[in-house]
Write a protein that holds these residues in place. Structure first.
Motif, PDB file in Angstrom:
ATOM      1  N   MET A   1     -14.730 -96.097   5.365  1.00 31.08           N
ATOM      2  CA  MET A   1     -14.229 -97.417   5.754  1.00 31.08           C
ATOM      3  C   MET A   1     -14.611 -98.436   4.684  1.00 31.08           C
ATOM      4  SD  MET A   1     -14.893 -99.497   9.287  1.00 31.08           S
ATOM      5  CE  MET A   1     -14.063-101.048   9.580  1.00 31.08           C
ATOM      6  N   ALA A   2     -13.655 -99.258   4.282  1.00 35.39           N
ATOM      7  CA  ALA A   2     -13.896-100.222   3.220  1.00 35.39           C
ATOM      8  C   ALA A   2     -14.840-101.315   3.691  1.00 35.39           C
ATOM      9  CB  ALA A   2     -12.581-100.843   2.759  1.00 35.39           C
ATOM     10  N   SER A   3     -15.649-101.825   2.779  1.00 32.43           N
ATOM     11  CA  SER A   3     -16.578-102.891   3.114  1.00 32.43           C
ATOM     12  C   SER A   3     -15.818-104.208   3.297  1.00 32.43           C
ATOM     13  CB  SER A   3     -17.622-103.039   2.002  1.00 32.43           C
ATOM     14  OG  SER A   3     -16.982-103.407   0.782  1.00 32.43           O
ATOM     15  N   ASP A   4     -16.521-105.180   3.866  1.00 35.08           N
ATOM     16  CA  ASP A   4     -15.901-106.486   4.084  1.00 35.08           C
ATOM     17  C   ASP A   4     -15.530-107.157   2.768  1.00 35.08           C
ATOM     18  OD1 ASP A   4     -16.155-106.129   6.763  1.00 35.08           O
ATOM     19  OD2 ASP A   4     -18.002-107.310   6.950  1.00 35.08           O
ATOM     20  N   GLN A   5     -16.347-106.953   1.733  1.00 33.02           N
ATOM     21  CA  GLN A   5     -16.069-107.571   0.443  1.00 33.02           C
ATOM     22  C   GLN A   5     -14.791-107.008  -0.167  1.00 33.02           C
ATOM     23  OE1 GLN A   5     -19.240-107.215  -2.354  1.00 33.02           O
ATOM     24  NE2 GLN A   5     -18.330-108.624  -3.836  1.00 33.02           N
ATOM     25  N   VAL A   6     -14.602-105.685  -0.088  1.00 33.06           N
ATOM     26  CA  VAL A   6     -13.385-105.078  -0.622  1.00 33.06           C
ATOM     27  C   VAL A   6     -12.168-105.535   0.174  1.00 33.06           C
ATOM     28  CG1 VAL A   6     -12.179-102.899  -1.007  1.00 33.06           C
ATOM     29  CG2 VAL A   6     -14.628-103.084  -1.515  1.00 33.06           C
ATOM     30  N   ALA A   7     -12.305-105.579   1.491  1.00 37.14           N
ATOM     31  CA  ALA A   7     -11.192-106.031   2.326  1.00 37.14           C
ATOM     32  C   ALA A   7     -10.828-107.480   2.023  1.00 37.14           C
ATOM     33  CB  ALA A   7     -11.548-105.877   3.802  1.00 37.14           C
ATOM     34  N   ARG A   8     -11.833-108.310   1.785  1.00 34.88           N
ATOM     35  CA  ARG A   8     -11.571-109.704   1.454  1.00 34.88           C
ATOM     36  C   ARG A   8     -10.807-109.812   0.133  1.00 34.88           C
ATOM     37  NH1 ARG A   8     -14.067-114.494   3.005  1.00 34.88           N
ATOM     38  NH2 ARG A   8     -15.573-113.278   4.199  1.00 34.88           N
ATOM     39  N   ARG A   9     -11.211-109.023  -0.864  1.00 39.62           N
ATOM     40  CA  ARG A   9     -10.519-109.069  -2.162  1.00 39.62           C
ATOM     41  C   ARG A   9      -9.080-108.592  -2.037  1.00 39.62           C
ATOM     42  NH1 ARG A   9     -15.221-106.510  -6.141  1.00 39.62           N
ATOM     43  NH2 ARG A   9     -16.667-108.301  -6.022  1.00 39.62           N
ATOM     44  N   VAL A  10      -8.866-107.533  -1.270  1.00 41.40           N
ATOM     45  CA  VAL A  10      -7.501-107.044  -1.068  1.00 41.40           C
ATOM     46  C   VAL A  10      -6.659-108.095  -0.360  1.00 41.40           C
ATOM     47  CG1 VAL A  10      -6.092-105.320   0.097  1.00 41.40           C
ATOM     48  CG2 VAL A  10      -8.178-104.624  -1.093  1.00 41.40           C
ATOM     49  N   PHE A  11      -7.244-108.754   0.602  1.00 43.37           N
ATOM     50  CA  PHE A  11      -6.489-109.757   1.345  1.00 43.37           C
ATOM     51  C   PHE A  11      -6.167-110.960   0.455  1.00 43.37           C
ATOM     52  CE2 PHE A  11      -5.629-112.860   4.664  1.00 43.37           C
ATOM     53  CZ  PHE A  11      -4.841-112.098   5.520  1.00 43.37           C
ATOM     54  N   VAL A  12      -7.111-111.345  -0.403  1.00 46.68           N
ATOM     55  CA  VAL A  12      -6.835-112.434  -1.353  1.00 46.68           C
ATOM     56  C   VAL A  12      -5.691-112.039  -2.290  1.00 46.68           C
ATOM     57  CG1 VAL A  12      -7.770-113.730  -3.296  1.00 46.68           C
ATOM     58  CG2 VAL A  12      -9.134-113.425  -1.231  1.00 46.68           C
ATOM     59  N   GLY A  13      -5.692-110.781  -2.734  1.00 45.34           N
ATOM     60  CA  GLY A  13      -4.585-110.303  -3.558  1.00 45.34           C
ATOM     61  C   GLY A  13      -3.263-110.357  -2.828  1.00 45.34           C
ATOM     62  N   LEU A  14      -3.272-110.006  -1.548  1.00 45.29           N
ATOM     63  CA  LEU A  14      -2.042-110.086  -0.755  1.00 45.29           C
ATOM     64  C   LEU A  14      -1.567-111.533  -0.620  1.00 45.29           C
ATOM     65  CD1 LEU A  14      -2.801-107.492   2.080  1.00 45.29           C
ATOM     66  CD2 LEU A  14      -1.258-107.225   0.116  1.00 45.29           C
ATOM     67  N   ILE A  15      -2.493-112.457  -0.466  1.00 44.11           N
ATOM     68  CA  ILE A  15      -2.118-113.874  -0.373  1.00 44.11           C
ATOM     69  C   ILE A  15      -1.471-114.343  -1.674  1.00 44.11           C
ATOM     70  CG2 ILE A  15      -3.021-116.212  -0.157  1.00 44.11           C
ATOM     71  CD1 ILE A  15      -5.100-115.151   1.779  1.00 44.11           C
ATOM     72  N   LEU A  16      -2.075-113.977  -2.809  1.00 41.47           N
ATOM     73  CA  LEU A  16      -1.501-114.368  -4.098  1.00 41.47           C
ATOM     74  C   LEU A  16      -0.118-113.750  -4.301  1.00 41.47           C
ATOM     75  CD1 LEU A  16      -4.663-114.065  -6.403  1.00 41.47           C
ATOM     76  CD2 LEU A  16      -3.645-116.144  -5.426  1.00 41.47           C
ATOM     77  N   LEU A  17       0.044-112.484  -3.903  1.00 41.36           N
ATOM     78  CA  LEU A  17       1.346-111.837  -4.010  1.00 41.36           C
ATOM     79  C   LEU A  17       2.382-112.541  -3.140  1.00 41.36           C
ATOM     80  CD1 LEU A  17       3.147-109.511  -4.994  1.00 41.36           C
ATOM     81  CD2 LEU A  17       2.297-108.157  -3.066  1.00 41.36           C
ATOM     82  N   SER A  18       1.990-112.919  -1.929  1.00 48.51           N
ATOM     83  CA  SER A  18       2.927-113.610  -1.048  1.00 48.51           C
ATOM     84  C   SER A  18       3.318-114.972  -1.620  1.00 48.51           C
ATOM     85  CB  SER A  18       2.314-113.776   0.341  1.00 48.51           C
ATOM     86  OG  SER A  18       1.176-114.626   0.300  1.00 48.51           O
ATOM     87  N   ILE A  19       2.375-115.650  -2.283  1.00 46.54           N
ATOM     88  CA  ILE A  19       2.688-116.946  -2.895  1.00 46.54           C
ATOM     89  C   ILE A  19       3.689-116.782  -4.023  1.00 46.54           C
ATOM     90  CG2 ILE A  19       1.711-118.848  -4.227  1.00 46.54           C
ATOM     91  CD1 ILE A  19      -0.827-118.584  -2.590  1.00 46.54           C
ATOM     92  N   VAL A  20       3.493-115.748  -4.859  1.00 47.48           N
ATOM     93  CA  VAL A  20       4.435-115.493  -5.959  1.00 47.48           C
ATOM     94  C   VAL A  20       5.826-115.191  -5.416  1.00 47.48           C
ATOM     95  CG1 VAL A  20       4.974-113.942  -7.867  1.00 47.48           C
ATOM     96  CG2 VAL A  20       2.625-114.740  -7.545  1.00 47.48           C
ATOM     97  N   LEU A  21       5.907-114.330  -4.403  1.00 48.25           N
ATOM     98  CA  LEU A  21       7.207-113.996  -3.819  1.00 48.25           C
ATOM     99  C   LEU A  21       7.855-115.212  -3.169  1.00 48.25           C
ATOM    100  CD1 LEU A  21       6.358-110.516  -2.218  1.00 48.25           C
ATOM    101  CD2 LEU A  21       7.568-110.971  -4.362  1.00 48.25           C
ATOM    102  N   LEU A  22       7.044-116.050  -2.533  1.00 49.58           N
ATOM    103  CA  LEU A  22       7.580-117.266  -1.924  1.00 49.58           C
ATOM    104  C   LEU A  22       8.141-118.206  -2.980  1.00 49.58           C
ATOM    105  CD1 LEU A  22       7.961-118.996   0.619  1.00 49.58           C
ATOM    106  CD2 LEU A  22       5.667-119.919   0.225  1.00 49.58           C
ATOM    107  N   CYS A  23       7.454-118.335  -4.116  1.00 45.86           N
ATOM    108  CA  CYS A  23       7.957-119.184  -5.206  1.00 45.86           C
ATOM    109  C   CYS A  23       9.293-118.658  -5.736  1.00 45.86           C
ATOM    110  CB  CYS A  23       6.929-119.253  -6.328  1.00 45.86           C
ATOM    111  SG  CYS A  23       5.422-120.165  -5.894  1.00 45.86           S
ATOM    112  N   LEU A  24       9.435-117.340  -5.833  1.00 44.42           N
ATOM    113  CA  LEU A  24      10.696-116.767  -6.281  1.00 44.42           C
ATOM    114  C   LEU A  24      11.824-117.058  -5.294  1.00 44.42           C
ATOM    115  CD1 LEU A  24       9.526-113.277  -7.636  1.00 44.42           C
ATOM    116  CD2 LEU A  24      10.135-115.307  -8.959  1.00 44.42           C
ATOM    117  N   VAL A  25      11.497-117.082  -4.002  1.00 41.46           N
ATOM    118  CA  VAL A  25      12.524-117.334  -2.990  1.00 41.46           C
ATOM    119  C   VAL A  25      12.998-118.784  -3.035  1.00 41.46           C
ATOM    120  CG1 VAL A  25      12.937-117.457  -0.499  1.00 41.46           C
ATOM    121  CG2 VAL A  25      11.792-115.470  -1.476  1.00 41.46           C
ATOM    122  N   ILE A  26      12.068-119.725  -3.160  1.00 37.78           N
ATOM    123  CA  ILE A  26      12.441-121.140  -3.105  1.00 37.78           C
ATOM    124  C   ILE A  26      12.805-121.707  -4.476  1.00 37.78           C
ATOM    125  CG2 ILE A  26      10.945-121.480  -1.128  1.00 37.78           C
ATOM    126  CD1 ILE A  26       8.983-122.908  -2.970  1.00 37.78           C
TER     127      ILE A  26
END
Length: 391
Positions: A1-26
């Motif tokens: 099971m991944a640690s909280d720190q790894v999960a936090r980093r993955v989630f931050v990466g997902l947020i950044l990816l969603s922001i990039v995709l959102l910028c492409l949409v708008i």
């Protein structure tokens, strides 16, 4: 099971990816959304008053404002476009009929007196016979007809793009007016800033955008009035049409209001009024052209609380960096920078820079609370028993 720190980093990466995709949409409608946000901030006060009068029907109030803006854009632009198309079509028909009926000689005879002489001398110097000149001219008229058709097609395509962007802007404006308060609350709830800081930045955005928008429209009106005065002085035909064209072109910095005045001066020169043309050209450059650099910073300064020189260079820098929309982005970027610095200095800066704390060492002394505190050699305050004697 991944640690909280790894999960936090993955989630931050997902947020950044969603922001990039959102910028492409708008991105295709970024300018439309930006202008809609500016207009929403400008007309939100009117929207609240209308909603109150309509007993809470916010959608009806927003619909009335959007319809009013649409009519304010379509009616003047439609009238100017119809006038220009009619005049250009009439001029093209006149040239075509004159060339086909009387050739170059008949066309030259119908020119204004100030143009007829130079054109006649130019034709006499051409190494061609009159029949050859008429034939060449008719060929050019036929060729230019196809070119004009292509130009009309391109203009229609550009107009379609403009209509699409305007439609997206009006739709976004409607939803910003109806759901703007909830949108601001949501942004403040998810913002990592302290409570109140996000709302303060958004308020600064609103004040700056409203000031720039109002100053731009007001400056265009001032330039149109100044140009109308010049048109009336020299007797330009259809002065109200040229004044209206000056107003709309004044809203486009890449073109400017002086272009219309210079064009009218050229028409006056060709019609045989050289002194009137000279006066109008000077009037257009000195009065109409330069009033923009004086009036706009002064008007924008009232709502932005910034030095006029800062606003002036923000307008020019934004225009150079982002194009026409930079007239709004430039002052907004400067206001954003100053707001961030002010908030940081107030909330996170040195203790002696925070306001309202009279106990802070080196802090400001509050009126009515000033008193003299005696200290001993070590810097500690003296008590009554340590008070120095008068001996």
């Amino acid at each position: 099971m991944a640690s909280d720190q790894v999960a936090r980093r993955v989630f931050v990466g997902l947020i950044l990816l969603s922001i990039v995709l959102l910028c492409l949409v708008i991105r295709p409608f970024a300018e439309a959304f930006f202008l809609a946000a500016v207009l929403a901030g400008t007309f939100y006060g009117l929207h609240k008053r209308l909603r109150k009068r309509l007993r809470g029907h916010g959608s009806v109030s927003a619909g009335l404002i959007v319809t009013g803006i649409l009519l304010a854009l379509l009616l003047p632009l439609g009238g100017l476009t119809a006038f220009i198309v009619a005049e250009v079509s009439e001029g093209a028909r006149f040239v075509t009929q004159s060339v086909q009926k009387d050739g170059m000689t008949g066309l030259v005879e119908k020119l204004p007196g100030g143009v007829r002489g130079p054109v006649s001398k130019l034709i006499e110097r051409l190494p061609l016979e009159q029949e050859q000149i008429d034939q060449k001219l008719q060929e050019q008229v036929t060729t230019q007809g196809g070119t004009a058709a292509k130009a009309v097609t391109g203009a229609v395509a550009a107009t379609g793009t403009l209509v699409l962007q305007t439609t997206m802007m009006l739709i976004a404006l409607f939803f910003f007016l109806t759901d703007g308060a909830r949108l601001v609350q949501w942004i403040e709830s998810v913002s990592p800033l302290r409570r109140g800081q996000t709302r303060e930045l958004l308020l600064e955005f609103k004040n700056t955008s409203v000031s720039v928008l109002v100053s731009t429209v007001a400056t265009a009106g001032v330039q149109a009035v100044a140009a109308l005065i010049g048109f009336l002085i020299v007797g330009v035909p259809a002065p109200l049409f040229f004044a209206g064209l000056t107003f709309f072109l004044a809203l486009i910095p890449a073109v400017g209001a002086a272009v219309v005045v210079l064009f009218a001066a050229g028409l006056m020169f060709l019609s045989g009024h050289p002194w009137a043309a000279l006066f109008l050209a000077i009037w257009g450059v000195v009065v109409v052209g330069l009033v923009d650099n004086v009036v706009k910073p002064l008007l924008a300064r009232k709502g932005m609380n910034q030095h006029g020189a800062i606003i002036f260079f923000a307008l020019l820098g934004g225009l150079a960096a982002f194009g026409t929309v930079g007239l709004l982005l430039g002052p907004l970027i400067v206001a954003f920078f100053l707001s961030v610095v002010r908030i940081y200095e107030r909330d996170y800066g040195r203790p002696n820079s925070r306001l309202g704390d009279p106990a802070t060492p080196g802090g400001p002394v509050q009126p009515g609370n000033s008193r003299v505190v005696l200290t001993n050699e070590s810097g500690a305050p003296l008590t009554e028993g340590d008070a120095p004697s008068n001996h």
